[in-house]
Design an enzyme around this catalytic site. Sequence first.
Site, PDB file in Angstrom:
ATOM      1  N   HIS A 184       0.842  -1.199   0.000  1.00  0.00           N
ATOM      2  CA  HIS A 184       0.000   0.000   0.000  1.00  0.00           C
ATOM      3  C   HIS A 184       0.877   1.248   0.000  1.00  0.00           C
ATOM      4  O   HIS A 184       1.276   1.756   1.052  1.00  0.00           O
ATOM      5  CB  HIS A 184      -0.917  -0.008   1.240  1.00  0.00           C
ATOM      6  CG  HIS A 184      -1.949   1.074   1.258  1.00  0.00           C
ATOM      7  ND1 HIS A 184      -3.312   0.826   1.213  1.00  0.00           N
ATOM      8  CD2 HIS A 184      -1.838   2.426   1.326  1.00  0.00           C
ATOM      9  CE1 HIS A 184      -3.976   1.955   1.255  1.00  0.00           C
ATOM     10  NE2 HIS A 184      -3.096   2.953   1.331  1.00  0.00           N
ATOM     11  N   HIS A 212       1.224   4.927  -2.591  1.00  0.00           N
ATOM     12  CA  HIS A 212       0.778   5.684  -3.760  1.00  0.00           C
ATOM     13  C   HIS A 212       2.006   6.217  -4.497  1.00  0.00           C
ATOM     14  O   HIS A 212       2.753   7.032  -3.946  1.00  0.00           O
ATOM     15  CB  HIS A 212      -0.128   6.837  -3.334  1.00  0.00           C
ATOM     16  CG  HIS A 212      -1.383   6.378  -2.665  1.00  0.00           C
ATOM     17  ND1 HIS A 212      -2.556   6.165  -3.358  1.00  0.00           N
ATOM     18  CD2 HIS A 212      -1.649   6.064  -1.373  1.00  0.00           C
ATOM     19  CE1 HIS A 212      -3.495   5.749  -2.520  1.00  0.00           C
ATOM     20  NE2 HIS A 212      -2.966   5.676  -1.308  1.00  0.00           N
ATOM     21  N   HIS A 230      -9.613   1.357  -0.495  1.00  0.00           N
ATOM     22  CA  HIS A 230      -9.482   2.083   0.764  1.00  0.00           C
ATOM     23  C   HIS A 230     -10.830   2.048   1.485  1.00  0.00           C
ATOM     24  O   HIS A 230     -11.862   2.382   0.895  1.00  0.00           O
ATOM     25  CB  HIS A 230      -9.106   3.531   0.516  1.00  0.00           C
ATOM     26  CG  HIS A 230      -7.694   3.742   0.079  1.00  0.00           C
ATOM     27  ND1 HIS A 230      -7.112   3.042  -0.953  1.00  0.00           N
ATOM     28  CD2 HIS A 230      -6.734   4.587   0.548  1.00  0.00           C
ATOM     29  CE1 HIS A 230      -5.859   3.451  -1.107  1.00  0.00           C
ATOM     30  NE2 HIS A 230      -5.602   4.396  -0.210  1.00  0.00           N
ATOM     31  N   GLU A 264     -10.638   4.152   6.958  1.00  0.00           N
ATOM     32  CA  GLU A 264      -9.547   5.048   7.348  1.00  0.00           C
ATOM     33  C   GLU A 264     -10.183   6.234   8.076  1.00  0.00           C
ATOM     34  O   GLU A 264     -10.219   6.276   9.287  1.00  0.00           O
ATOM     35  CB  GLU A 264      -8.737   5.498   6.130  1.00  0.00           C
ATOM     36  CG  GLU A 264      -7.563   6.397   6.482  1.00  0.00           C
ATOM     37  CD  GLU A 264      -6.847   6.960   5.261  1.00  0.00           C
ATOM     38  OE1 GLU A 264      -5.770   7.565   5.451  1.00  0.00           O
ATOM     39  OE2 GLU A 264      -7.353   6.824   4.132  1.00  0.00           O
ATOM     40  N   ASP A 273       2.203   4.173   2.723  1.00  0.00           N
ATOM     41  CA  ASP A 273       1.136   5.009   2.167  1.00  0.00           C
ATOM     42  C   ASP A 273       1.672   6.141   1.282  1.00  0.00           C
ATOM     43  O   ASP A 273       1.663   6.014   0.064  1.00  0.00           O
ATOM     44  CB  ASP A 273       0.255   5.550   3.301  1.00  0.00           C
ATOM     45  CG  ASP A 273      -1.134   5.954   2.847  1.00  0.00           C
ATOM     46  OD1 ASP A 273      -1.488   5.677   1.685  1.00  0.00           O
ATOM     47  OD2 ASP A 273      -1.870   6.536   3.658  1.00  0.00           O
ATOM     48  N   ASP A 274       2.086   7.249   1.861  1.00  0.00           N
ATOM     49  CA  ASP A 274       2.681   8.381   1.131  1.00  0.00           C
ATOM     50  C   ASP A 274       3.886   8.859   1.943  1.00  0.00           C
ATOM     51  O   ASP A 274       3.823   9.882   2.635  1.00  0.00           O
ATOM     52  CB  ASP A 274       1.666   9.522   0.973  1.00  0.00           C
ATOM     53  CG  ASP A 274       0.445   9.103   0.185  1.00  0.00           C
ATOM     54  OD1 ASP A 274       0.533   9.014  -1.052  1.00  0.00           O
ATOM     55  OD2 ASP A 274      -0.602   8.838   0.819  1.00  0.00           O
TER      56      ASP A 274
END
Length: 321
Positions: free
Chosen positions: A8, A10, A188, A191, A269-270
């Site tokens: 996961h 991006h 997603h 969250e 994630d980021d």
Amino acid sequence: MVKKAELHVHLEGTAPPALVRKMAARNGAKLDPTTFKSVGEFAWSNFWEFLDCYDKAAATILTKDDYRLITYDYLARCAKENTIYVEMFSSPDHAAEVGMSYTDHLEGIAAGIDDARLEFGIEGRIIVTCVRHLGAERALAIARLVALTPHPYVVGFGMGGDESRFHPDDFAAAFNLVTKAGYQTTSHAGEFSGPESIRASLAALPISRVGHGVRAIEDPELLEELAYRRIPLELCPGSNIATGLYKSWGKHPFRKFMDTGCLVTLNSDDPPYFGTSIGHEYEQAAKIFGLSKADLKNITRNAISAAFCGEELKEKLLSRL
């Protein structure tokens, strides 16, 4: 150092400020100075500002070679932290906004994967994502691209974006289309929206994994169902803390998911937005949650087993553990 795998992350959100500035300069792209808090930090203070900052930085990715560069750059950093496999979310919508075709978008990413494999031995694959808040019609258009334009590195389909917009039912056509084409899917859920978002996604969409899913901790019956069905969770503790969902690593329920028998994975994630990396996620999890090397190795095994790549590659990756 324990070998790692990530499911996961991006891709457009992996480029650190220095790389964003480099791409803007070489492309002659205007870069809003409010994108950055400091030389090495992006500027945002809540989730909505994060999304806006993300879009401003991603707008500097203008060419096929930019996608090659950010893919190679991220995989190189992961390899230095002993990561052997990464599934990256790619966004054709971001590419389309700057006039890039779907095939150029994929070819750039694939070139970065090839370059990183050749130099570091790390493997990468692509999960093409739609953006929830852009609506069901756009999601279906992306799904059609995936189904009609197969690529050996595209192994799945997913959905990110604002959970509060639309209902999972609205995206059933898109997800069913790619499933019929032979792809596994993730979305997603759970969250910023609660456990009801996870329940709705599981009921409406043929998903094999849940992106985030951390709010399931608030629903004991759902938690039990996820554990019983062995539905992999793409947990991102550092992201959840950075966005204010939990106040600290010590407050994050990652260990509770493990203790209830859920199939958990660790993800960044980021990473440059949240001050983390896949290595940092493993390091903090070991330190805060008292995880042993055997626990961490099992988390990597979970990720490889839950990956959307082919069985032959999975076997090769598992043998490296």
